[in-house]
Scaffold this active site. Sequence first.
Site, mmCIF file in Angstrom:
data_model
loop_
_atom_site.group_PDB
_atom_site.id
_atom_site.type_symbol
_atom_site.label_atom_id
_atom_site.label_comp_id
_atom_site.label_asym_id
_atom_site.label_seq_id
_atom_site.Cartn_x
_atom_site.Cartn_y
_atom_site.Cartn_z
ATOM 1 N N SER A 124 0.810 -1.223 0.000
ATOM 2 C CA SER A 124 0.000 0.000 0.000
ATOM 3 C C SER A 124 0.841 1.269 0.000
ATOM 4 O O SER A 124 1.906 1.334 0.628
ATOM 5 C CB SER A 124 -0.859 -0.009 1.276
ATOM 6 N N GLU A 126 0.168 3.633 1.752
ATOM 7 C CA GLU A 126 0.242 4.073 3.146
ATOM 8 C C GLU A 126 1.645 3.865 3.706
ATOM 9 O O GLU A 126 2.014 4.502 4.697
ATOM 10 C CB GLU A 126 -0.763 3.296 4.006
ATOM 11 N N TYR A 148 -1.474 0.520 10.723
ATOM 12 C CA TYR A 148 -1.749 -0.165 9.450
ATOM 13 C C TYR A 148 -0.554 -0.022 8.505
ATOM 14 O O TYR A 148 -0.094 -1.001 7.903
ATOM 15 C CB TYR A 148 -3.012 0.419 8.806
HETATM 16 P P1 NAP Z 1 -11.458 -4.701 1.887
HETATM 17 O O1 NAP Z 1 -12.614 -4.367 0.998
HETATM 18 O O2 NAP Z 1 -11.425 -4.196 3.280
HETATM 19 O O3 NAP Z 1 -11.357 -6.307 1.926
HETATM 20 C C1 NAP Z 1 -10.557 -6.962 2.855
HETATM 21 C C2 NAP Z 1 -10.816 -8.459 2.751
HETATM 22 O O4 NAP Z 1 -9.989 -9.140 3.705
HETATM 23 C C3 NAP Z 1 -12.255 -8.885 3.053
HETATM 24 O O5 NAP Z 1 -12.626 -9.894 2.147
HETATM 25 C C4 NAP Z 1 -12.140 -9.477 4.452
HETATM 26 O O6 NAP Z 1 -13.099 -10.466 4.753
HETATM 27 C C5 NAP Z 1 -10.768 -10.123 4.373
HETATM 28 N N1 NAP Z 1 -10.178 -10.414 5.669
HETATM 29 C C6 NAP Z 1 -9.933 -9.537 6.673
HETATM 30 N N2 NAP Z 1 -9.356 -10.158 7.697
HETATM 31 C C7 NAP Z 1 -9.220 -11.467 7.344
HETATM 32 C C8 NAP Z 1 -8.691 -12.608 7.990
HETATM 33 N N3 NAP Z 1 -8.188 -12.567 9.225
HETATM 34 N N4 NAP Z 1 -8.696 -13.793 7.327
HETATM 35 C C9 NAP Z 1 -9.223 -13.867 6.086
HETATM 36 N N5 NAP Z 1 -9.756 -12.814 5.426
HETATM 37 C C10 NAP Z 1 -9.743 -11.635 6.060
HETATM 38 O O7 NAP Z 1 -10.089 -4.256 1.205
HETATM 39 P P2 NAP Z 1 -9.770 -3.840 -0.327
HETATM 40 O O8 NAP Z 1 -9.993 -2.391 -0.487
HETATM 41 O O9 NAP Z 1 -10.409 -4.807 -1.231
HETATM 42 O O10 NAP Z 1 -8.193 -4.036 -0.348
HETATM 43 C C11 NAP Z 1 -7.605 -5.291 -0.657
HETATM 44 C C12 NAP Z 1 -6.188 -5.336 -0.123
HETATM 45 O O11 NAP Z 1 -5.425 -4.293 -0.724
HETATM 46 C C13 NAP Z 1 -6.052 -5.119 1.384
HETATM 47 O O12 NAP Z 1 -4.960 -5.891 1.808
HETATM 48 C C14 NAP Z 1 -5.727 -3.648 1.517
HETATM 49 O O13 NAP Z 1 -5.031 -3.401 2.715
HETATM 50 C C15 NAP Z 1 -4.855 -3.458 0.291
HETATM 51 N N6 NAP Z 1 -4.838 -2.112 -0.295
HETATM 52 C C16 NAP Z 1 -6.013 -1.488 -0.598
HETATM 53 C C17 NAP Z 1 -5.981 -0.243 -1.217
HETATM 54 C C18 NAP Z 1 -7.249 0.478 -1.588
HETATM 55 O O14 NAP Z 1 -7.183 1.684 -1.855
HETATM 56 N N7 NAP Z 1 -8.387 -0.210 -1.665
HETATM 57 C C19 NAP Z 1 -4.750 0.357 -1.512
HETATM 58 C C20 NAP Z 1 -3.574 -0.328 -1.216
HETATM 59 C C21 NAP Z 1 -3.626 -1.571 -0.614
HETATM 60 P P3 NAP Z 1 -14.533 -10.131 5.400
HETATM 61 O O15 NAP Z 1 -15.421 -9.868 4.231
HETATM 62 O O16 NAP Z 1 -14.839 -11.386 6.128
HETATM 63 O O17 NAP Z 1 -14.342 -8.942 6.282
HETATM 64 O O1 G4F Z 2 -10.466 6.766 2.475
HETATM 65 P P1 G4F Z 2 -9.523 6.737 3.601
HETATM 66 O O2 G4F Z 2 -10.029 6.167 4.882
HETATM 67 O O3 G4F Z 2 -8.247 5.965 3.060
HETATM 68 P P2 G4F Z 2 -6.703 5.915 3.496
HETATM 69 O O4 G4F Z 2 -6.500 6.191 4.926
HETATM 70 O O5 G4F Z 2 -5.946 6.737 2.525
HETATM 71 O O6 G4F Z 2 -6.386 4.361 3.283
HETATM 72 C C1 G4F Z 2 -6.850 3.674 2.121
HETATM 73 O O7 G4F Z 2 -5.868 3.742 1.126
HETATM 74 C C2 G4F Z 2 -4.644 3.060 1.449
HETATM 75 C C3 G4F Z 2 -3.707 3.264 0.261
HETATM 76 O O8 G4F Z 2 -3.009 4.480 0.436
HETATM 77 C C4 G4F Z 2 -4.959 1.599 1.690
HETATM 78 F F1 G4F Z 2 -3.820 0.912 1.924
HETATM 79 C C5 G4F Z 2 -5.909 1.485 2.868
HETATM 80 O O9 G4F Z 2 -6.249 0.102 3.059
HETATM 81 C C6 G4F Z 2 -7.177 2.235 2.527
HETATM 82 O O10 G4F Z 2 -7.811 1.579 1.446
HETATM 83 O O11 G4F Z 2 -8.992 8.209 3.920
HETATM 84 C C7 G4F Z 2 -8.433 9.041 2.930
HETATM 85 C C8 G4F Z 2 -8.168 10.440 3.491
HETATM 86 C C9 G4F Z 2 -7.399 10.448 4.818
HETATM 87 O O12 G4F Z 2 -6.406 11.436 4.742
HETATM 88 C C10 G4F Z 2 -8.430 10.856 5.850
HETATM 89 O O13 G4F Z 2 -7.905 11.592 6.969
HETATM 90 O O14 G4F Z 2 -9.435 11.059 3.778
HETATM 91 C C11 G4F Z 2 -9.339 11.746 5.004
HETATM 92 N N1 G4F Z 2 -10.667 11.921 5.575
HETATM 93 C C12 G4F Z 2 -11.248 13.130 5.843
HETATM 94 N N2 G4F Z 2 -12.453 12.932 6.404
HETATM 95 C C13 G4F Z 2 -11.511 10.944 5.935
HETATM 96 C C14 G4F Z 2 -12.638 11.582 6.455
HETATM 97 N N3 G4F Z 2 -11.403 9.599 5.866
HETATM 98 C C15 G4F Z 2 -12.463 8.864 6.299
HETATM 99 N N4 G4F Z 2 -12.373 7.511 6.208
HETATM 100 N N5 G4F Z 2 -13.588 9.454 6.827
HETATM 101 C C16 G4F Z 2 -13.722 10.806 6.935
HETATM 102 O O15 G4F Z 2 -14.730 11.318 7.414
#
Ligand code: NAP
Ligand code: G4F
Length: 323
Positions: A124, A126, A148
Site C-alpha cells: 500500500s 500508506e 496499518y
Molecule cells: P477490503 O474491501 O477491506 O477487503 C478486505 C478483505 O480481507 C475482506 O474480504 C475481508 O473479509 C478479508 N479479511 C480480513 N481479515 C481477514 C482474515 N483474518 N482472514 C481472512 N480474510 C480476512 O479491502 P480492499 O480495499 O479490497 O483491499 C484489498 C487489499 O489491498 C487489502 O490488503 C488492503 O489493505 C490493500 N490495499 C487497498 C488499497 C485500496 O485503496 N483499496 C490500496 C492499497 C492496498 P470479510 O469480508 O470477512 O471482512
Molecule cells: O479513504 P480513507 O479512509 O483511506 P486511506 O486512509 O488513505 O487508506 C486507504 O488507502 C490506502 C492506500 O493508500 C490503503 F492501503 C488502505 O487500506 C485504505 O484503502 O482516507 C483518505 C483520506 C485520509 O487522509 C483521511 O484523513 O481522507 C481523510 N478523511 C477526511 N475525512 C476521511 C474523512 N477519511 C475517512 N475515512 N472518513 C472521513 O470522514
Amino acid sequence: MAKRALITGVSGQDGSYLAELLLDKGYEVWGIVRRLSAENYERIEHILDRIHLVQGDLLDQSSLASALVQAEPDEVYNLAAQSFVPTSWTQPVLTAEFTSVGVTRLLEAVRTVNPRIRFYQASSSEMYGKVRAVPQDEETPFYPRSPYGVAKVYGHFITVNYRESYDMHCTSGILFNHESPRRGIEFVTRKVSDGVARIKLGLQTELAMGNLDAQRDWGFAGDYVDAMWRMLQQDDADDYVIATGETHSVERLVEVAFAHVGLDWHDHVVLDDRFVRPAEVDLLIGDRSKAEAELGWTPTVSFEELVHMMVDADLERLDGTKG
Ligand code: NAP
Ligand code: G4F
C-alpha cells in the site's frame, strides 16, 4: 488446462473485481473466506456459482495450508487484511496479526505446499506515510504513519524476503488508493458518495467529515486488479507502484461529488474531530512509470469519472430503497 488462482479477501472490494477478471480470462477461481455468524457475500453474489469458496483465516496457519492443498493454485493473491486505517489505532495488535504476520503465515504455507506458486502481496501507498519524495516510486523510502502502514511495511518486506531467500515468485504491488461503488462505506470516497446521495434524496442534511486538506491519488479498483494480474504474468517477480499520477484533496472530492447532483458542499459538510486521525498522511501521488513500461498498465478512469460513477451508484441503490 485452465490456470487456477486462489484469492484471500475475495469478499472484499478488490477480491470481487479480481475474481471477475480472472473468470473472464478462463481461470478456475478459488477464494478464502472466514467463518462469520452471517455470510457477507454481497460483492460476489453474482459470481458465487462460478467460484469455489473455502473457509480459512489469516490467523490460522493450517487453514491456509489446507486451502492451498484443496485449490492447487498456480497463483495466489493475498488481498485479505484489516484495511481501514483508523481501526489500526484502536486494534493495533489485531491489525498486525492480520496485515503483517498473516502474510508470513500464507507465505510459509505456499513455501511448504508448493513453492512454485506465484504470490501477489497487496502492499500500500500508506507505507510512504510522511513522504520522503514527491512523487513516490519503487525506490522511495517508507515512513508509515499508522499501525496499518507499519504492518504493511512488514508485509512488503517479508514478501521481498521470501523472493530473495527461497527464489520464490513473490511480487509486491504498491497500490495507491483505489475506489469503486463496492468500496467499504467508511472509506472517504464511499462515505462522500453515499452522503451526497442521501442528501440529494432528502434522507439526511449534513455530512460530518475529518481532514479536508489531505491529498490522495485515487484510481478505479477495476483498473487496479488488472495490474495485479499483469504482475504475476512477468517472468520475474518484482515490486510495482500502481497509481494514476494525479492527486486531489478531500475538499476537491466533496466539491466534485456535491456538484454532480447540483449541490454546493459548503451547505452540507461539517467538520467533526472524531474523523481526524492521530497522525495523518498529508500527500500521496504515485509515479507508475515502471508499471507502464514493464506491464503496459495505464488507468482508464479519471478522478471525475470515478466520483460520478460512485455517486450515481449510491443514488440508484438508495432511491430503490427510499420508501
Ligand atoms: P477490503 O474491501 O477491506 O477487503 C478486505 C478483505 O480481507 C475482506 O474480504 C475481508 O473479509 C478479508 N479479511 C480480513 N481479515 C481477514 C482474515 N483474518 N482472514 C481472512 N480474510 C480476512 O479491502 P480492499 O480495499 O479490497 O483491499 C484489498 C487489499 O489491498 C487489502 O490488503 C488492503 O489493505 C490493500 N490495499 C487497498 C488499497 C485500496 O485503496 N483499496 C490500496 C492499497 C492496498 P470479510 O469480508 O470477512 O471482512
Ligand atoms: O479513504 P480513507 O479512509 O483511506 P486511506 O486512509 O488513505 O487508506 C486507504 O488507502 C490506502 C492506500 O493508500 C490503503 F492501503 C488502505 O487500506 C485504505 O484503502 O482516507 C483518505 C483520506 C485520509 O487522509 C483521511 O484523513 O481522507 C481523510 N478523511 C477526511 N475525512 C476521511 C474523512 N477519511 C475517512 N475515512 N472518513 C472521513 O470522514
